[in-house]
Write an enzyme that holds these catalytic residues in place. Sequence first.
Site, mmCIF file in Angstrom:
data_model
loop_
_atom_site.group_PDB
_atom_site.id
_atom_site.type_symbol
_atom_site.label_atom_id
_atom_site.label_comp_id
_atom_site.label_asym_id
_atom_site.label_seq_id
_atom_site.Cartn_x
_atom_site.Cartn_y
_atom_site.Cartn_z
ATOM 1 N N CYS A 67 -4.215 2.910 -5.393
ATOM 2 C CA CYS A 67 -3.622 2.149 -6.493
ATOM 3 C C CYS A 67 -2.449 2.964 -7.037
ATOM 4 C CB CYS A 67 -4.655 1.802 -7.569
ATOM 5 S SG CYS A 67 -5.225 3.207 -8.540
ATOM 6 N N ARG A 68 -2.068 2.731 -8.275
ATOM 7 C CA ARG A 68 -0.906 3.435 -8.827
ATOM 8 C C ARG A 68 -1.209 4.902 -9.101
ATOM 9 N NH1 ARG A 68 2.015 4.621 -13.619
ATOM 10 N NH2 ARG A 68 0.130 4.344 -14.849
#
Length: 104
Positions: A67-68
Amino acid sequence: MNEQIKEITPQEVEEQLSNGKQLNIIDVRENDEVEQGMITVAKHIRMGDIPQRLNELDKGEEYIIVCRSGGRSHNTGVFMQEQGYNVINMVGGMLAWTGDIKTP
């Protein structure tokens, strides 16, 4: 409850890819985040879509979740592990990724 799942660094992922290792990488970010670039071999399945799309994944394979920054991928990994999948969280997420990216 803080479930433990395996972790890998972005540098380790990049090293394995550059050595030609076949990796199953799932990017669980939202569409607008992925538009800014994702790991070239990654498959995009938004975190919210994972429960409905687990049937696309093979329990015999290992999946690296991205993810980020590493939080959503950890939560997704815990969920997938509870469903019997073999998962690894990429700590630091795309914020720490320095390798090649593709844009959709």
